[in-house]
Design an enzyme around this catalytic site. Structure first.
Site, PDB file in Angstrom:
ATOM      1  N   HIS A   1      85.448 -31.994-108.887  1.00  0.00           N
ATOM      2  CA  HIS A   1      85.278 -31.906-107.429  1.00  0.00           C
ATOM      3  C   HIS A   1      84.364 -30.735-107.067  1.00  0.00           C
ATOM      4  CE1 HIS A   1      86.712 -32.201-103.181  1.00  0.00           C
ATOM      5  NE2 HIS A   1      86.518 -30.891-103.198  1.00  0.00           N
ATOM      6  N   GLU A   2      84.646 -29.576-107.600  1.00  0.00           N
ATOM      7  CA  GLU A   2      83.829 -28.399-107.253  1.00  0.00           C
ATOM      8  C   GLU A   2      82.409 -28.562-107.787  1.00  0.00           C
ATOM      9  OE1 GLU A   2      85.181 -26.773-105.048  1.00  0.00           O
ATOM     10  OE2 GLU A   2      87.258 -27.374-105.425  1.00  0.00           O
TER      11      GLU A   2
ATOM     12  N   GLU B   1      83.728 -24.014-104.187  1.00  0.00           N
ATOM     13  CA  GLU B   1      82.464 -24.437-104.782  1.00  0.00           C
ATOM     14  C   GLU B   1      81.305 -23.471-104.580  1.00  0.00           C
ATOM     15  OE1 GLU B   1      83.954 -25.927-102.083  1.00  0.00           O
ATOM     16  OE2 GLU B   1      82.477 -26.549-100.590  1.00  0.00           O
TER      17      GLU B   1
ATOM     18  N   GLY C   1      93.003 -24.632-103.877  1.00  0.00           N
ATOM     19  CA  GLY C   1      92.796 -25.065-105.255  1.00  0.00           C
ATOM     20  C   GLY C   1      91.623 -24.383-105.915  1.00  0.00           C
ATOM     21  N   ALA C   2      90.472 -24.412-105.241  1.00  0.00           N
ATOM     22  CA  ALA C   2      89.263 -23.881-105.839  1.00  0.00           C
ATOM     23  C   ALA C   2      88.169 -23.846-104.787  1.00  0.00           C
ATOM     24  CB  ALA C   2      88.822 -24.751-107.013  1.00  0.00           C
TER      25      ALA C   2
ATOM     26  N   GLU D   1      84.859 -19.699 -97.408  1.00  0.00           N
ATOM     27  CA  GLU D   1      85.042 -20.897 -96.597  1.00  0.00           C
ATOM     28  C   GLU D   1      86.401 -20.823 -95.888  1.00  0.00           C
ATOM     29  OE1 GLU D   1      84.913 -24.708 -98.602  1.00  0.00           O
ATOM     30  OE2 GLU D   1      84.875 -25.755 -96.698  1.00  0.00           O
TER      31      GLU D   1
HETATM   32  C1  7MF Z   1      90.083 -31.430-105.185  1.00  0.00           C
HETATM   33  O1  7MF Z   1      87.381 -28.585-100.990  1.00  0.00           O
HETATM   34  C2  7MF Z   1      90.284 -31.905-103.911  1.00  0.00           C
HETATM   35  C3  7MF Z   1      90.492 -31.036-102.875  1.00  0.00           C
HETATM   36  C4  7MF Z   1      88.030 -25.924 -99.794  1.00  0.00           C
HETATM   37  C5  7MF Z   1      89.397 -25.591-100.267  1.00  0.00           C
HETATM   38  C6  7MF Z   1      88.717 -27.288-102.486  1.00  0.00           C
HETATM   39  O2  7MF Z   1      86.369 -27.609-102.712  1.00  0.00           O
HETATM   40  C7  7MF Z   1      87.400 -27.442-101.775  1.00  0.00           C
HETATM   41  C8  7MF Z   1      87.042 -26.212-100.894  1.00  0.00           C
HETATM   42  C9  7MF Z   1      91.345 -27.091 -99.770  1.00  0.00           C
HETATM   43  C10 7MF Z   1      92.132 -28.208-100.023  1.00  0.00           C
HETATM   44  C11 7MF Z   1      91.829 -29.032-101.105  1.00  0.00           C
HETATM   45  C12 7MF Z   1      90.751 -28.739-101.938  1.00  0.00           C
HETATM   46  C13 7MF Z   1      89.946 -27.610-101.681  1.00  0.00           C
HETATM   47  C14 7MF Z   1      90.261 -26.776-100.587  1.00  0.00           C
HETATM   48  C15 7MF Z   1      90.485 -29.660-103.068  1.00  0.00           C
HETATM   49  C16 7MF Z   1      90.266 -29.200-104.343  1.00  0.00           C
HETATM   50  C17 7MF Z   1      90.064 -30.074-105.381  1.00  0.00           C
HETATM   51  N1  7MF Z   1      85.736 -26.420-100.295  1.00  0.00           N
HETATM   52 BR1  7MF Z   1      91.773 -26.008 -98.345  1.00  0.00          BR
HETATM   53 ZN    ZN Z   2      85.991 -29.784-101.593  1.00  0.00          ZN
END
Ligand code: 7MF
Ligand code: ZN
Length: 875
Positions: A303-304, A270, A267-268, A127
């Site tokens: 979240h993930e 999905e 962070g992570a 992503e």
């Molecule tokens: C909780 O959104 C909140 C936001 C994209 C990468 C993780 O799952 C995601 C990915 C970014 C910025 C913040 C977060 C993420 C990303 C995130 C993670 C945990 N799809 Br860039």
């Molecule tokens: Zn996300």
């Protein structure tokens, strides 16, 4: 990029894909320097071929094309057109098989996008547009495909071979190599593809879903970290259960895998059935992780996991719709965290982030609506606006509809669009259709950028027993949007009597009162709400629980704020009344009021300390003065040093005045029992450490801090003491730092904390200390966590240190240029503090601007950095 400037992409230009990829069969022959990728795709036209053939466009970057064949016939040079980032087949048939063989070099991938190595293991990040660095493919989220993936690698170095879906085959090959084949039964876009190959420990567990299905849970970590996986696994199970109970959503595959890696840009991620995480959001035990780390891990795991429905089964049509999955998923994870911990504390923490960072973004050169109209580099649009404001917009729908109708809306959304790639508009329409409501004006929240301001006028008519609230809304211009149409703003309201009771509310035209809390809907530039039967002039309680992401100007006197601090029944608003009072006091001092402690603020502080009925976590929140970034947000011209010094003065004065009570709490809150990570114990530690932070700068305080540092048996207390010592440059803080380093230097996540606490220390000399940290043998510019700990902490969490000397701006520009050649995504994020140059005095403004201009002149800067710098110079 200096030759041809990167071009913007526009939402209005969206067209559906000309070809669908029905299936893809991928084979990876994995070697660090040369990985060969063989892709076999079944391609079908998505238009009417009778109207003439259309070209097939595949994205691809930094790929070496080895060979290509169509329906088993080799395609020669004349059969395709290739550029830096596309491969076009001009006249393909309406249905065919395409085989493409490419080579890539994962060991040279420092951008950490596509296929790369972390700690000797292969992993991916696709992503938003990383899949095109793996193979040629229509790399857009509305192309959803069934994936079968075979991984081939040396068995000795890479015993674990993972991809999405189910493991359907495996075996030995010649030369010590082995293979595993995975098949993912779900339809997914390429950004959700993932693979991992390495030597990793697997911690396994299982979960029975609501329909009785057994799901295997597998958490993969570096050997030696198995003892730090318990919290992540427990969090995953809680999240799975919660999504069943609250949204009726069940997991769909047989296995759910999570892999922790140390080198990760964010962070992570999905990826379907195979989440890849920054190890910082997985690994925890009390000795190495703070309470905040534990809470964050639970939230990120959730979240993930929640993305499996809000993002994976239903995905985005295009990247302009990013907030469709991110805003909704952040809203879902915040509801989850509130349920697991404390509703009020979670709300306070979310609103603080919004006000300190998102409001600044929404007022700056990168301001954009939660559904942007255009972007240059999509990686720059993973913003606080898309995520946090996006979640606030979903929350407003929840507030307007109420929980039951919101659930009806989400049920319809999930059912109607399962397996599709859709838009934010589809989401809103599902909410409308399920409930027979009209959200057409509400949609402006998706289209207009900027933080609306709501101003309040009040009038009480004692003779008529009528109370009138007049609300005005306005929204400042943002880049490309000079005029704004009125928003639909839910203003959750109560009226408090002088005794503190919430009065029954009857609006003009109603025959009887409907409760003591109402959601007033402000949808005109100006509107008056008339309440009948109000016996005496009340104090209004407005925007309860922060019911809309706006700047409220309630017109309160200091006395009214103090009244609200003591009498509000809405926990968020009670906290906020204290913040507003403290903010006022600090701003008055900055503007030249005599240097003495405000009596009202001091009295309120004392009252909170004395009230033993309050939740300790909320007391800790209430004792905290507004952060420097929020004070800055409320000033016309920001003077970061004055903000810092003044806030410090108020803290010291409060500490001096209330030293006895702070010390008494500190002693009383010592936790003699076994260490626990639950909301109650965390709240007590939070309050105790908040007291410590006030006490350390006082006479004798540093001994207390040092004693806590030495006695601490957990990272929460240890870090709290270390931060207090280092940030006050207290005696023996060096000794504590030295000890901490020796104790923890082999644990990268704990070592990040050691770097971060030093880079965020505000005392003069910060820049020199940060430069020394960059020369430390444990600093590594290729590791994003380490870069964020040192450079990020200095430029984003240390306003006084960063703005003291304009040499820091030159330093940051140098770091960005260097980082950009390795990892553009991380480089572009570090730029943020320079982009707000307009907010400062002339001399800082010019010095910051000069550095932005210098960055722009560097040959071959990335599109990521180019977009941020050019927008901030042109705004
Ligand atoms: C909780 O959104 C909140 C936001 C994209 C990468 C993780 O799952 C995601 C990915 C970014 C910025 C913040 C977060 C993420 C990303 C995130 C993670 C945990 N799809 Br860039
Ligand atoms: Zn996300």
């Amino acid at each position: 990029m200096s030759e041809s400037q990167p071009q913007a992409i526009y939402l209005k230009d969206y067209t559906p894909p000309d070809y669908r990829i029905e299936t893809i069969n991928l084979r990876f022959d994995l070697n660090p320097e040369v990985t060969t990728v063989t892709s076999r795709m079944e391609v079908r036209a998505n238009y009417d071929p009778a109207e003439g053939r259309r070209p097939l466009l595949l994205n691809g970057q930094e790929l070496e094309l080895v060979s290509m064949s169509m329906d088993h016939d080799p395609v020669g040079d004349e059969g395709y057109e290739i550029s830096d980032d596309t491969l076009v087949i001009p006249h393909p048939p309406a249905h065919f098989h395409l085989e493409v063989v490419t080579r890539i070099d994962p060991s040279a991938n420092t951008a950490l996008e596509g296929l790369y190595l972390s700690g000797g293991n292969f992993c991916t990040q696709c992503e938003a547009e990383g899949f095109r660095k793996i193979t040629y493919f229509p790399d857009r989220p509305d192309v959803m495909t069934r994936f079968t993936t075979t991984l081939i690698a040396d068995r000795k170095d890479y015993p674990v071979l993972l991809s999405n879906g189910d493991r359907i085959d495996s075996g030995e090959l010649a030369g010590g190599r082995h293979y595993v084949t995975w098949h993912d039964p779900s339809l997914k876009p390429s950004y959700l593809f993932a693979l991992v190959a390495g030597d990793l420990a697997c911690v396994a567990d299982c979960f029975t879903t609501m329909s009785g299905k057994e799901v295997k849970l597998e958490l993969y970590v570096q050997y030696g970290n198995e003892d730090k996986t318990g919290h992540a696994i427990r969090s995953l199970k809680k999240a799975m259960r919660w999504d069943e109970e609250v949204y009726g959503r069940e997991y769909d595959l047989n296995t759910y895998m999570i892999v922790a890696v140390d080198d990760f840009n964010m962070g992570a991620m999905e990826n379907k059935g195979l989440n890849i995480f920054n190890s910082r959001f997985v690994l925890a035990k009390p000795e190495t992780a703070t309470d905040m780390d534990f809470v964050n891990i639970e939230g990120v795991i959730a979240h993930e996991y929640f993305h499996n429905w809000s993002g994976n089964r239903i995905t985005c049509r295009d990247w302009f719709q990013l907030s469709l999955k991110e805003g909704f998923t952040v809203f879902r994870d915040s509801q989850f965290t509130a349920d697991m911990t404390s509703l009020a504390v979670k709300r306070i923490d979310d609103v603080s982030l919004l006000r300190t960072r998102q409001f600044a973004e929404d007022a700056g050169p990168m301001a954009h609506p939660i559904r942007p109209d255009s972007y240059v580099e999509i990686n720059n649009f993973y913003t606080l606006t898309i995520y946090e404001k996006g979640a606030e917009v979903v929350r407003m729908i929840h507030t307007l509809l109420g929980p039951e109708r919101f659930r009806k809306g989400s049920d319809l959304y999930f059912e109607r669009h399962d397996g599709q790639a859709v838009t934010t508009d589809d989401f809103v329409r599902a909410m409308e259709d399920a409930n027979g409501v009209d959200l057409s004006q509400f949609r402006r929240w998706y289209e207009q950028a900027g933080t609306p301001k709501v101003e309040v006028e009040r009038a009480y008519d004692a003779a008529a027993k009528q109370y009138r609230l007049t609300l005005h809304q306005s929204c400042p211009p943002t880049p490309g949007q000079l005029q704004k149409a009125p928003f639909e703003i839910p203003v959750k309201t109560a009226l408090l009597s002088r005794e503190g009771a919430a009065l029954p509310l009857r609006l003009a035209g109603e025959s009887q009162a409907g409760g003591s809390e109402r959601v007033l809907v402000l949808n005109e530039p100006e509107q008056t709400f008339i309440f009948e039967g109000i016996p005496a002039e009340p104090v209004p309680s407005l925007l309860r629980a922060f019911s809309a992401p706006v700047k409220l100007e309630g017109g309160y006197s200091d006395e009214e704020l103090a009244f609200l601090m003591g009498n509000e029944t809405d926990d968020f608003n009670r906290w906020d009344a204290g913040q507003q009072l403290a903010l006022r006091v600090i701003v008055r001092l900055i503007e030249g009021a005599p240097r003495e402690l405000d009596r009202g603020l001091s009295a309120a502080f004392g009252k909170i300390l004395a009230d033993d009925r309050l939740d300790p976590a909320l007391v800790a929140e209430a004792l905290a003065l507004p952060p420097e970034e929020y004070i800055a947000e409320c000033m016309d011209e920001v003077d970061p040093l004055a903000i810092h010094e003044t806030r410090r003065f108020v803290r010291a004065a409060l500490a001096e005045t209330h030293r006895e009570a702070l010390a008494a709490h500190y002693t009383a809150l010592a936790d003699p029992g076994p260490y626990r990570v639950d909301a109650g114990a965390m709240g007590r530690r939070r309050l105790r450490n908040a007291c410590l932070a006030y006490l350390v700068p006082l006479e004798g305080g540093s001994e207390r801090g040092f004693a806590q540092y030495e006695a601490a048996g957990n990272m929460t207390d240890s870090m709290a003491a270390l931060v207090a010592l280092v940030h006050n440059a207290a005696p023996r803080h060096d000794e504590a730092l030295q000890h901490f380093y020796e104790r923890w230097h082999e644990d990268p996540l704990v070592l990040d904390k050691w770097f971060a606490v030093q880079a965020a220390a505000p005392a003069p000399g910060a820049l020199e200390r940060v430069k020394q940290l960059l020369d430390h043998p444990d600093f590594n510019i290729r590791n994003p966590n380490r870069v964020r700990s040192v450079i990020g902490s200095f430029v984003m969490r240390n306003p006084a240190g960063f703005h003291r000397d304009p040499a820091a701006y030159t330093f940051l520009a140098d770091q960005i240029v260097n980082l950009d050649s390795l990892n553009p995504q991380v480089a572009a994020r570090m730029l943020d503090p320079l982009t707000h140059w307009k907010r400062y005095d002339e001399s800082r403004r010019n010095a910051m601007k000069e550095q932005l201009v210098r960055i722009l002149r560097v040959p071959r800067i990335s599109s990521d950095v180019y977009e941020v710098v050019s927008k901030s110079l042109n705004a």
